[in-house]
Design an enzyme around this catalytic site. Structure first.
Site, PDB file in Angstrom:
ATOM      1  N   GLY A   1       3.716  -4.815   6.093  1.00 35.04           N
ATOM      2  CA  GLY A   1       4.819  -3.979   5.624  1.00 35.04           C
ATOM      3  C   GLY A   1       4.741  -2.579   6.179  1.00 35.04           C
ATOM      4  O   GLY A   1       3.733  -2.180   6.778  1.00 35.04           O
TER       5      GLY A   1
ATOM      6  N   TYR B   1       7.106  -5.181 -13.411  1.00 38.37           N
ATOM      7  CA  TYR B   1       6.498  -4.382 -12.340  1.00 38.37           C
ATOM      8  C   TYR B   1       5.765  -3.180 -12.917  1.00 38.37           C
ATOM      9  O   TYR B   1       4.648  -2.863 -12.509  1.00 38.37           O
ATOM     10  CB  TYR B   1       7.600  -3.939 -11.380  1.00 38.37           C
ATOM     11  CG  TYR B   1       7.114  -3.246 -10.130  1.00 38.37           C
ATOM     12  CD1 TYR B   1       6.415  -3.942  -9.152  1.00 38.37           C
ATOM     13  CD2 TYR B   1       7.366  -1.894  -9.914  1.00 38.37           C
ATOM     14  CE1 TYR B   1       5.982  -3.314  -7.990  1.00 38.37           C
ATOM     15  CE2 TYR B   1       6.944  -1.254  -8.760  1.00 38.37           C
ATOM     16  CZ  TYR B   1       6.247  -1.966  -7.801  1.00 38.37           C
ATOM     17  OH  TYR B   1       5.813  -1.336  -6.656  1.00 38.37           O
TER      18      TYR B   1
ATOM     19  N   THR C   1      -4.840  -4.866   2.689  1.00 40.98           N
ATOM     20  CA  THR C   1      -3.946  -5.979   2.356  1.00 40.98           C
ATOM     21  C   THR C   1      -2.493  -5.526   2.528  1.00 40.98           C
ATOM     22  O   THR C   1      -2.187  -4.335   2.509  1.00 40.98           O
ATOM     23  CB  THR C   1      -4.173  -6.485   0.917  1.00 40.98           C
ATOM     24  OG1 THR C   1      -3.778  -5.462  -0.017  1.00 40.98           O
ATOM     25  CG2 THR C   1      -5.622  -6.867   0.693  1.00 40.98           C
ATOM     26  N   GLY C   2      -1.616  -6.498   2.692  1.00 39.11           N
ATOM     27  CA  GLY C   2      -0.202  -6.172   2.881  1.00 39.11           C
ATOM     28  C   GLY C   2       0.037  -5.331   4.112  1.00 39.11           C
ATOM     29  O   GLY C   2       0.935  -4.481   4.142  1.00 39.11           O
ATOM     30  N   ALA C   3      -0.735  -5.589   5.177  1.00 37.70           N
ATOM     31  CA  ALA C   3      -0.678  -4.729   6.361  1.00 37.70           C
ATOM     32  C   ALA C   3       0.559  -4.954   7.218  1.00 37.70           C
ATOM     33  O   ALA C   3       0.802  -4.197   8.154  1.00 37.70           O
ATOM     34  CB  ALA C   3      -1.931  -4.933   7.218  1.00 37.70           C
TER      35      ALA C   3
ATOM     36  N   ILE D   1       4.446   0.396   4.732  1.00 39.25           N
ATOM     37  CA  ILE D   1       3.361   1.209   4.186  1.00 39.25           C
ATOM     38  C   ILE D   1       2.017   0.681   4.667  1.00 39.25           C
ATOM     39  O   ILE D   1       1.132   1.444   5.057  1.00 39.25           O
ATOM     40  CB  ILE D   1       3.436   1.250   2.649  1.00 39.25           C
ATOM     41  CG1 ILE D   1       4.671   2.053   2.199  1.00 39.25           C
ATOM     42  CG2 ILE D   1       2.162   1.869   2.062  1.00 39.25           C
ATOM     43  CD1 ILE D   1       4.900   2.058   0.698  1.00 39.25           C
TER      44      ILE D   1
END
Length: 240
Positions: free
Chosen positions: A12, A148, A8-10, A14
């Site tokens: 960005g 956070y 997931t979040g590929a 990182i």
């Protein structure tokens, strides 16, 4: 049999580094994104000659996000890497209910719900690896980043609890907890602030996305076959 990893979040920095690491290990990929489709399309082209790479769009900060993502998965997942980098800075008294709900959904409910849906096939095959990208603030807490810190701390505890629950099924669960990494997430900091933070870090610099992905690669690989329930810091000895 082909092995598949879901990242997931590929889109960005990182996430892209993690995707490259998984591709280098021979995994076929499901790459999740929400806004930056161009970045994952470039990865798809980059990997086209070596692995299968499928793109999945879903907003994991809303309630229906995990279901929308899971419906697009057509094969059993061997490795699940939850990497969503949205942060929040500000006084606790200034946090709105919408911000609170969105962060809890993105960092706690969505990974929880996705794991619920991915686990049956892992348990059936008696194998799997789950890696959560958490944060140094989930371990130490940070002033003006209470929200956070809270959700990342919850992720760390989820990893520890889930690793115990899934170990008898041959499934390992770990986390990587980065310190400050050179990504667009830090664009709001001034040059002076960046320099001051660097001076606080014993190694004297920010981390690189590839240093996070190297840690993920280790936790996914057979080299860590007896490692589970571990929160691996990647922070240059900052706030140890």
């Amino acid at each position: 049999m082909k092995n598949y990893a879901l990242v997931t979040g590929a889109s960005g920095e990182i996430g892209q580094a993690i995707a490259r690491e998984m591709a280098a290990q021979g995994y076929n990929l499901y790459l999740h994104y929400f806004r930056n489709k161009h970045a994952v399309e470039k990865l798809q082209i980059e990997f086209s000659s070596i692995i299968e790479c499928k793109l999945i769009k879903a907003n994991l900060a809303v309630q229906e996000g995990p279901r929308m993502l899971a419906e697009q998965i057509k094969t059993p997942i061997d490795v699940f890497i939850y990497n969503c980098g949205s942060s929040h800075t500000g006084l606790i008294t200034d946090v709105s209910e919408k911000e609170l709900d969105g962060m809890v959904q993105l960092q706690l409910k969505s990974p929880f719900q996705l794991i619920q849906q991915l686990l049956p096939s892992m348990i059936e095959r008696k194998k799997g690896s789950i890696v959560m990208i958490t944060s140094i603030w989930g371990q130490t807490g940070a002033s003006c980043e209470v929200l956070y810190s809270m959700v990342k701390g919850g992720m760390n505890t989820m990893v520890k609890a889930l690793s115990k629950e899934l170990a008898p099924s041959g499934i390992r669960v770990n986390a990587v907890a980065p310190g400050i990494i050179s990504t667009k997430m830090n664009e709001h900091l001034s040059e002076k602030e960046l320099e001051e933070i660097s001076e606080e870090i014993p190694l004297g610099r920010f981390g690189l996305p590839e240093e996070v992905s190297d840690a993920v690669g280790y936790l996914v690989s057979k080299k860590s076959s007896y490692v589970t329930g571990h929160i691996l810091p990647v922070n240059g000895a900052w706030y140890c």
